[in-house]
Design a protein around this motif. Sequence first.
Motif, PDB file in Angstrom:
ATOM      1  N   THR A   1       0.813  -1.216   0.000  1.00 32.82           N
ATOM      2  CA  THR A   1       0.000   0.000   0.000  1.00 32.82           C
ATOM      3  C   THR A   1       0.846   1.265   0.000  1.00 32.82           C
ATOM      4  OG1 THR A   1      -1.698  -1.177   1.227  1.00 32.82           O
ATOM      5  CG2 THR A   1      -1.846   1.212   1.227  1.00 32.82           C
ATOM      6  N   HIS A   2       1.956   1.237   0.751  1.00 35.94           N
ATOM      7  CA  HIS A   2       2.743   2.457   0.951  1.00 35.94           C
ATOM      8  C   HIS A   2       4.074   2.466   0.206  1.00 35.94           C
ATOM      9  CE1 HIS A   2      -0.114   3.958   3.848  1.00 35.94           C
ATOM     10  NE2 HIS A   2      -0.166   2.737   4.342  1.00 35.94           N
ATOM     11  N   SER A   3       4.380   1.410  -0.516  1.00 35.16           N
ATOM     12  CA  SER A   3       5.642   1.297  -1.247  1.00 35.16           C
ATOM     13  C   SER A   3       6.851   1.580  -0.354  1.00 35.16           C
ATOM     14  CB  SER A   3       5.655   2.235  -2.457  1.00 35.16           C
ATOM     15  OG  SER A   3       4.611   1.907  -3.339  1.00 35.16           O
ATOM     16  N   LEU A   4       6.765   1.083   0.884  1.00 37.11           N
ATOM     17  CA  LEU A   4       7.846   1.224   1.858  1.00 37.11           C
ATOM     18  C   LEU A   4       8.133  -0.144   2.469  1.00 37.11           C
ATOM     19  CD1 LEU A   4       6.487   4.325   3.820  1.00 37.11           C
ATOM     20  CD2 LEU A   4       8.436   4.324   2.244  1.00 37.11           C
ATOM     21  N   ASN A   5       9.383  -0.400   2.796  1.00 32.64           N
ATOM     22  CA  ASN A   5       9.699  -1.630   3.506  1.00 32.64           C
ATOM     23  C   ASN A   5       9.146  -1.538   4.922  1.00 32.64           C
ATOM     24  OD1 ASN A   5      11.051  -2.712   1.333  1.00 32.64           O
ATOM     25  ND2 ASN A   5      13.076  -2.114   2.055  1.00 32.64           N
ATOM     26  N   ALA A   6       8.581  -2.613   5.395  1.00 30.01           N
ATOM     27  CA  ALA A   6       8.002  -2.643   6.742  1.00 30.01           C
ATOM     28  C   ALA A   6       9.063  -2.826   7.819  1.00 30.01           C
ATOM     29  CB  ALA A   6       6.961  -3.750   6.833  1.00 30.01           C
ATOM     30  N   VAL A   7      10.236  -3.297   7.419  1.00 30.59           N
ATOM     31  CA  VAL A   7      11.349  -3.507   8.349  1.00 30.59           C
ATOM     32  C   VAL A   7      12.624  -2.994   7.678  1.00 30.59           C
ATOM     33  CG1 VAL A   7      10.271  -5.532   9.423  1.00 30.59           C
ATOM     34  CG2 VAL A   7      11.853  -5.859   7.522  1.00 30.59           C
ATOM     35  N   VAL A   8      13.685  -2.908   8.458  1.00 33.00           N
ATOM     36  CA  VAL A   8      14.983  -2.534   7.912  1.00 33.00           C
ATOM     37  C   VAL A   8      15.408  -3.614   6.915  1.00 33.00           C
ATOM     38  CG1 VAL A   8      17.419  -2.178   8.501  1.00 33.00           C
ATOM     39  CG2 VAL A   8      15.630  -1.285   9.995  1.00 33.00           C
ATOM     40  N   THR A   9      15.941  -3.214   5.796  1.00 36.04           N
ATOM     41  CA  THR A   9      16.390  -4.165   4.783  1.00 36.04           C
ATOM     42  C   THR A   9      17.470  -5.072   5.366  1.00 36.04           C
ATOM     43  OG1 THR A   9      15.903  -2.560   3.067  1.00 36.04           O
ATOM     44  CG2 THR A   9      17.358  -4.362   2.452  1.00 36.04           C
ATOM     45  N   VAL A  10      17.316  -6.363   5.160  1.00 38.80           N
ATOM     46  CA  VAL A  10      18.258  -7.351   5.666  1.00 38.80           C
ATOM     47  C   VAL A  10      19.041  -7.918   4.492  1.00 38.80           C
ATOM     48  CG1 VAL A  10      18.470  -9.565   6.857  1.00 38.80           C
ATOM     49  CG2 VAL A  10      16.746  -7.909   7.594  1.00 38.80           C
ATOM     50  N   ASN A  11      20.348  -7.809   4.569  1.00 44.99           N
ATOM     51  CA  ASN A  11      21.250  -8.322   3.516  1.00 44.99           C
ATOM     52  C   ASN A  11      20.880  -7.791   2.135  1.00 44.99           C
ATOM     53  OD1 ASN A  11      22.660  -9.834   5.456  1.00 44.99           O
ATOM     54  ND2 ASN A  11      21.241 -11.532   5.247  1.00 44.99           N
TER      55      ASN A  11
END
Length: 189
Positions: A154-164
């Motif tokens: 919906t928001h075009s944002l990652n829900a968490v910090v990017t991992v690797n």
Amino acid sequence: MFSFVKKKLAIESLDETAKIVVQRLGDLSPVERAQTLAVTNSLMIAGSKVYGADFAMKPIALSEEIAIDAVLEMRDRQQKILASTPNLEGMSTGNPIFAAFKRELSGCEVAMITAGAAFHPAARAAAPKCWRLLASSTPFAKYAVEVLLLYQKTHSLNAVVTVNGETPDAKLLYSLASVLLPLFRPKGK
């Protein structure tokens, strides 16, 4: 910054956060806590790239200097999240942006307390309580992932910090929302 000034700031931040973080987590629903677990785990994994593997595997073993640096990084993140509070005025607590605010703030605070447990008694006392609350949410990981994926879409944002460097997909989000740091896993698992 001088090391004694950094330590004083870290201790002040830990004292303040230790007073509220357990209650804040306790006020979340199990699904919200599972979302917070995903955020916390992503922060711990990302932090391990900067502070070493112990940050995610055995944070209690961090050197005081590294733990202070990690606490101050989480403090800076916490302050940025809190600075967005005026943008939430009048927003329904059911709004996905408000929910993201809660999980980001709680996840950041748990990561801060976890790192601080390496050198500060208040953090050392609060960290296991936080992780027990997060552990109680793991049966709700599937539902947390559904919410996180919807937020991302919906928001075009990652829900968490990017991992690797990976965009969080359902498999990664499930892992983050259902697994505890080794230090806080129940014995025999």
